[in-house]
Design a protein around this motif. Structure first.
Motif, PDB file in Angstrom:
ATOM      1  N   GLY A  85       0.832  -1.322   0.148  1.00  9.44           N
ATOM      2  CA  GLY A  85      -0.061   0.068  -0.027  1.00  9.44           C
ATOM      3  C   GLY A  85       0.785   1.199  -0.062  1.00  9.44           C
ATOM      4  O   GLY A  85       0.234   2.386   0.084  1.00  9.44           O
ATOM      5  N   ALA A  86       2.252   1.245  -0.185  1.00  5.27           N
ATOM      6  CA  ALA A  86       2.916   2.485   0.148  1.00  5.27           C
ATOM      7  C   ALA A  86       2.730   3.361  -0.836  1.00  5.27           C
ATOM      8  O   ALA A  86       2.461   4.452  -0.788  1.00  5.27           O
ATOM      9  CB  ALA A  86       4.370   2.077   0.077  1.00  5.27           C
ATOM     10  N   THR A  87       2.624   2.949  -2.302  1.00  2.00           N
ATOM     11  CA  THR A  87       2.209   3.869  -3.354  1.00  2.00           C
ATOM     12  C   THR A  87       1.014   4.668  -3.190  1.00  2.00           C
ATOM     13  O   THR A  87       1.025   5.914  -3.322  1.00  2.00           O
ATOM     14  CB  THR A  87       2.235   3.030  -4.639  1.00  2.00           C
ATOM     15  N   VAL A  88      -0.076   3.748  -2.819  1.00  2.00           N
ATOM     16  CA  VAL A  88      -1.413   4.660  -2.621  1.00  2.00           C
ATOM     17  C   VAL A  88      -1.432   5.531  -1.516  1.00  2.00           C
ATOM     18  O   VAL A  88      -1.846   6.594  -1.602  1.00  2.00           O
ATOM     19  CB  VAL A  88      -2.588   3.399  -2.418  1.00  2.00           C
ATOM     20  N   ALA A  89      -0.502   5.312  -0.510  1.00  2.00           N
ATOM     21  CA  ALA A  89      -0.439   6.015   0.987  1.00  2.00           C
ATOM     22  C   ALA A  89       0.180   7.237   0.387  1.00  2.00           C
ATOM     23  O   ALA A  89       0.071   8.321   0.991  1.00  2.00           O
ATOM     24  CB  ALA A  89       0.376   5.270   1.749  1.00  2.00           C
ATOM     25  N   ASP A  90       1.409   7.176  -0.512  1.00  2.00           N
ATOM     26  CA  ASP A  90       2.101   8.624  -0.825  1.00  2.00           C
ATOM     27  C   ASP A  90       0.998   9.364  -1.518  1.00  2.00           C
ATOM     28  O   ASP A  90       1.116  10.725  -1.313  1.00  2.00           O
ATOM     29  CB  ASP A  90       3.269   8.225  -1.919  1.00  2.00           C
ATOM     30  N   GLN A  91       0.286   9.039  -2.347  1.00  2.00           N
ATOM     31  CA  GLN A  91      -0.862   9.582  -3.044  1.00  2.00           C
ATOM     32  C   GLN A  91      -2.002  10.233  -2.130  1.00  2.00           C
ATOM     33  O   GLN A  91      -2.173  11.527  -2.046  1.00  2.00           O
ATOM     34  CB  GLN A  91      -1.416   8.976  -3.884  1.00  2.00           C
ATOM     35  N   ILE A  92      -2.314   9.313  -1.135  1.00  2.00           N
ATOM     36  CA  ILE A  92      -3.345  10.020  -0.097  1.00  2.00           C
ATOM     37  C   ILE A  92      -2.641  11.178   0.624  1.00  2.00           C
ATOM     38  O   ILE A  92      -3.450  12.143   1.001  1.00  2.00           O
ATOM     39  CB  ILE A  92      -3.485   8.887   0.848  1.00  2.00           C
ATOM     40  N   ARG A  93      -1.168  10.922   1.144  1.00  2.00           N
ATOM     41  CA  ARG A  93      -0.621  12.062   1.986  1.00  2.00           C
ATOM     42  C   ARG A  93      -0.451  13.608   1.154  1.00  2.00           C
ATOM     43  O   ARG A  93      -0.122  14.365   1.795  1.00  2.00           O
ATOM     44  CB  ARG A  93       0.690  11.354   2.382  1.00  2.00           C
ATOM     45  N   MET A  94      -0.606  13.321  -0.196  1.00  2.00           N
ATOM     46  CA  MET A  94      -0.494  14.492  -0.774  1.00  2.00           C
ATOM     47  C   MET A  94      -1.774  15.590  -0.459  1.00  2.00           C
ATOM     48  O   MET A  94      -1.217  16.756  -0.579  1.00  2.00           O
ATOM     49  CB  MET A  94      -0.859  14.331  -2.264  1.00  2.00           C
ATOM     50  N   ASN A  95      -2.578  15.381   0.382  1.00  2.00           N
ATOM     51  CA  ASN A  95      -3.576  16.229   0.787  1.00  2.00           C
ATOM     52  C   ASN A  95      -3.232  16.227   2.326  1.00  2.00           C
ATOM     53  O   ASN A  95      -3.330  15.349   3.018  1.00  2.00           O
ATOM     54  CB  ASN A  95      -5.072  15.755   0.278  1.00  2.00           C
ATOM     55  N   LEU A  96      -2.843  17.457   2.675  1.00  2.00           N
ATOM     56  CA  LEU A  96      -2.375  17.434   4.187  1.00  2.00           C
ATOM     57  C   LEU A  96      -3.548  17.190   5.258  1.00  2.00           C
ATOM     58  O   LEU A  96      -3.238  16.964   6.430  1.00  2.00           O
ATOM     59  CB  LEU A  96      -1.927  18.997   4.515  1.00  2.00           C
ATOM     60  N   ARG A  97      -4.720  17.154   4.555  1.00  2.00           N
ATOM     61  CA  ARG A  97      -5.956  16.747   5.507  1.00  2.00           C
ATOM     62  C   ARG A  97      -5.862  15.098   5.798  1.00  2.00           C
ATOM     63  O   ARG A  97      -6.407  14.710   6.838  1.00  2.00           O
ATOM     64  CB  ARG A  97      -7.214  17.054   5.003  1.00  2.00           C
ATOM     65  N   ASN A  98      -5.249  14.437   5.086  1.00  2.00           N
ATOM     66  CA  ASN A  98      -5.196  13.121   5.110  1.00  2.00           C
ATOM     67  C   ASN A  98      -3.786  12.540   6.145  1.00  2.00           C
ATOM     68  O   ASN A  98      -2.639  12.881   5.603  1.00  2.00           O
ATOM     69  CB  ASN A  98      -5.023  12.493   3.679  1.00  2.00           C
ATOM     70  N   GLN A  99      -4.267  11.787   7.153  1.00  2.00           N
ATOM     71  CA  GLN A  99      -3.130  11.321   7.789  1.00  2.00           C
ATOM     72  C   GLN A  99      -3.150   9.757   7.836  1.00  2.00           C
ATOM     73  O   GLN A  99      -4.480   9.255   8.121  1.00  2.00           O
ATOM     74  CB  GLN A  99      -3.347  11.932   9.374  1.00  2.00           C
ATOM     75  N   LEU A 100      -1.937   8.930   7.912  1.00  2.00           N
ATOM     76  CA  LEU A 100      -2.276   7.724   7.881  1.00  2.00           C
ATOM     77  C   LEU A 100      -1.323   7.019   9.280  1.00  2.00           C
ATOM     78  O   LEU A 100      -0.262   7.577   9.702  1.00  2.00           O
ATOM     79  CB  LEU A 100      -1.231   7.087   6.767  1.00  2.00           C
ATOM     80  N   PHE A 101      -1.984   5.997   9.834  1.00  2.00           N
ATOM     81  CA  PHE A 101      -1.693   5.205  11.040  1.00  2.00           C
ATOM     82  C   PHE A 101      -1.638   3.647  10.729  1.00  2.00           C
ATOM     83  O   PHE A 101      -2.646   3.241   9.940  1.00  2.00           O
ATOM     84  CB  PHE A 101      -2.234   5.736  12.210  1.00  2.00           C
ATOM     85  N   THR A 102      -0.615   2.999  11.155  1.00  2.00           N
ATOM     86  CA  THR A 102      -0.753   1.457  10.960  1.00  2.00           C
ATOM     87  C   THR A 102      -0.658   0.917  12.131  1.00  2.00           C
ATOM     88  O   THR A 102       0.404   1.328  13.092  1.00  2.00           O
ATOM     89  CB  THR A 102       0.279   1.079  10.189  1.00  2.00           C
ATOM     90  N   VAL A 103      -1.029  -0.319  12.523  1.00  2.00           N
ATOM     91  CA  VAL A 103      -1.124  -0.955  13.482  1.00  2.00           C
ATOM     92  C   VAL A 103      -0.825  -2.674  13.205  1.00  2.00           C
ATOM     93  O   VAL A 103      -1.647  -3.161  12.218  1.00  2.00           O
ATOM     94  CB  VAL A 103      -2.244  -1.333  14.479  1.00  2.00           C
ATOM     95  N   GLY A 104       0.138  -3.312  13.299  1.00  2.00           N
ATOM     96  CA  GLY A 104       0.464  -4.796  12.842  1.00  2.00           C
ATOM     97  C   GLY A 104       0.399  -5.623  13.973  1.00  2.00           C
ATOM     98  O   GLY A 104       0.614  -5.470  15.260  1.00  2.00           O
ATOM     99  N   ILE A 105      -0.431  -6.527  13.672  1.00  2.00           N
ATOM    100  CA  ILE A 105      -0.448  -7.561  14.751  1.00  2.00           C
ATOM    101  C   ILE A 105       0.313  -8.884  14.547  1.00  2.00           C
ATOM    102  O   ILE A 105       0.289  -9.678  13.324  1.00  2.00           O
ATOM    103  CB  ILE A 105      -1.983  -8.178  14.725  1.00  2.00           C
ATOM    104  N   SER A 106       1.303  -8.963  15.254  1.00  2.00           N
ATOM    105  CA  SER A 106       2.376  -9.934  15.431  1.00  2.00           C
ATOM    106  C   SER A 106       3.039 -10.018  13.851  1.00  2.00           C
ATOM    107  O   SER A 106       3.052 -10.991  13.293  1.00  2.00           O
ATOM    108  CB  SER A 106       1.833 -11.491  15.621  1.00  2.00           C
ATOM    109  N   PRO A 107       3.406  -8.870  13.201  1.00  2.00           N
ATOM    110  CA  PRO A 107       3.664  -8.601  12.022  1.00  2.00           C
ATOM    111  C   PRO A 107       5.112  -9.442  11.561  1.00  2.00           C
ATOM    112  O   PRO A 107       6.008  -9.347  12.513  1.00  2.00           O
ATOM    113  CB  PRO A 107       3.746  -7.085  11.953  1.00  2.00           C
ATOM    114  N   SER A 108       5.052  -9.660  10.420  1.00  2.00           N
ATOM    115  CA  SER A 108       6.409 -10.211   9.741  1.00  2.00           C
ATOM    116  C   SER A 108       7.268  -9.052   9.624  1.00  2.00           C
ATOM    117  O   SER A 108       6.848  -7.662   9.420  1.00  2.00           O
ATOM    118  CB  SER A 108       6.164 -10.953   8.506  1.00  2.00           C
TER     119      SER A 108
END
Length: 469
Positions: free
Chosen positions: A195-218
């Motif tokens: 999802g990194a490329t999509v996230a970069d596009q989302i972040r182009m609008n400063l109103r959009n903020q992203l957060f992530t939670v990994g459950i026992s992530p690899s």
């Protein structure tokens, strides 16, 4: 507490009470201070701030542990809309009930936001819209009862983010126009559709903020989630759904607090009448692109006014220059357009519709405003040059071309200028990447095009000089 053995029996003796420690930040004041065992302390938000999560009263329990969660406050004018994007795959099926219960408790504790939920495996489900629930208990209960529908063994995190960006945050689904939009991804399984490329596009609008939670992530998932968050401080890791509760305070402090960002929409020093002339094709991407533009443009009777035309084998007006008096209502109209694809792409029909039925005095055209025709068209054959040249030759008319794909570029370059000045032509390789040129287009279509000529000892005049070649 200590344990002694006396005459073959265990004897438990209690030492002195362990006092609790306050957990606050600079926005919180302590109004009642009693951190002794069984004592209750009270907290309040400082002036100018309001409660967004946590408890205003907490009791000190055994072992120096306070009940509830720390009070979290944010600026009183802050608005946040949150989408929780939660994995619901074969890999989370055994923990799904516990996970949704914990997420329900998390969402139910938020008081500053409206919250919706998307779940995903290889298919993305939009479960709860932002305006479905306004009661914390109802939202908590609804999230807890979300089923795991497919439980597929593949996941597509990139598409889940796309659904959040392109389909979820609309005004009709409860997104508030001036609110920050927080995307919270909760994932357990690495997706080859990262999802990194999509996230970069989302972040182009400063109103959009992203957060992530990994459950026992690899390790691979951690890398992707950190890239999506864009900042390691926005990424959290837990070992199980129950572990979410221990991280509630840290998560609240991030997702429930408005970022320290000031967003000022673009303003112009001239009057601009802008009509978007859009092909009826791949509108999912075009609509979001235009909606994002509206987040940055101020509509007013003395500045920018906007109209819109759709074209395929013919053309029709979506709204006129005098249909809207705010950017919010323009965006709402754009988002409500049905997403139907057509096989014809006759740009000249769209230009004629804009000229004859939108750029008219009865429909809001101002005689002292520059007229901007903004074409959005894909890699399809069309010959708009003749109509475009006729439009450019009359009055303060300018044509901008946003062209998707690498075919028929010459046709759309000549639409903006037949003399070789293609600065009003912009090319992008795909519809999904339209969002990447947003800032460039904003600069172009909010620039004043009039030419000021000053004659010493005479009046000052502002008019357009037509180029001939």
């Amino acid at each position: 507490m200590k344990i002694n053995v006396f005459h073959g029996r265990f004897v438990v003796s209690f030492g002195p009470d362990v006092a609790c420690k306050h957990v606050t930040n600079s926005y919180v004041s302590i109004t009642t201070d009693d951190t002794s065992c069984n004592g209750t302390s009270s907290y309040t938000c400082n002036s100018g701030y309001k409660k967004v999560a946590g408890n205003t009263q907490r009791t000190c329990g055994f072992g120096g542990i306070l009940s509830g969660y720390p009070l979290v406050c944010s600026v009183s004018t802050c608005k946040i809309d949150i989408v929780l994007i939660v994995e619901a795959s074969a890999y989370t099926s055994s923990i799904h009930s516990a996970l949704m219960a914990a997420i329900g408790d998390l969402a139910g504790s938020l008081q500053i936001s409206t919250t919706g939920v998307i779940t995903y495996d290889d298919i993305v489900d939009l479960n709860i819209d932002l305006n479905d629930y306004y009661s914390a208990s109802s939202l908590d209960s609804s999230i807890t009862s979300i089923p795991i529908s497919n439980a597929a063994s593949t996941v597509n995190l990139a598409e889940a983010l796309r659904v959040g960006f392109y389909d979820f945050f609309t005004l009709s689904k409860g997104n508030r126009f001036t609110a920050f939009r927080h995307f919270v991804v909760i994932a357990k399984t690495y997706s080859s559709q990262t999802g990194a490329t999509v996230a970069d596009q989302i972040r182009m609008n400063l109103r959009n903020q992203l957060f992530t939670v990994g459950i026992s992530p690899s390790a691979s998932l951690i890398t992707d989630l950190k890239a999506i968050a864009g900042d390691d401080s926005r990424h959290f890791e837990v070992s199980s759904p129950d572990d979410l509760y221990t991280k509630f305070n840290n998560i609240f402090q991030k997702i429930a607090v408005c970022p320290d960002i000031t967003i000022e929409p673009m303003t112009v020093e001239c009057e601009l009448d802008i009509v978007f002339i859009v092909e009826r094709y791949n509108l999912r991407y075009t609509k979001r692109f235009l909606a994002e533009l509206m987040d940055n443009i101020t509509i007013s009777s003395t500045g920018i006014k906007v109209g819109m035309v759709l074209f395929d084998s013919g053309a029709s007006t979506v709204f006129r220059l005098n249909s809207h008096t705010s950017s919010e209502s323009v965006r709402d109209d754009i988002e409500k357009i049905s997403e139907t694809n057509h096989t014809d792409h006759l740009v000249d029909k769209g230009l004629i519709e804009a000229r004859d039925n939108v750029f008219t005095a009865a429909r809001g055209d101002r005689t002292d405003a520059s007229n901007y025709y903004v074409i959005i068209v894909g890699p399809f054959e069309s010959y708009p040059e003749a109509v475009a040249k006729d439009i450019r030759s009359s009055g303060s008319n300018y044509i901008f071309s946003i062209h998707i794909g690498n075919q028929y570029q010459t046709e759309y370059q000549k639409a903006v200028d037949t003399c070789g000045d293609y600065t009003k032509y912009t090319n992008v390789d795909s519809y999904e990447n339209l969002i990447n040129i947003k800032n460039d287009i904003l600069q172009k279509i909010t620039s004043c095009e009039s030419v000021n000529i000053s004659i010493p000892g005479r009046f000052h005049s502002s008019f357009q000089i037509e180029k001939r070649c």
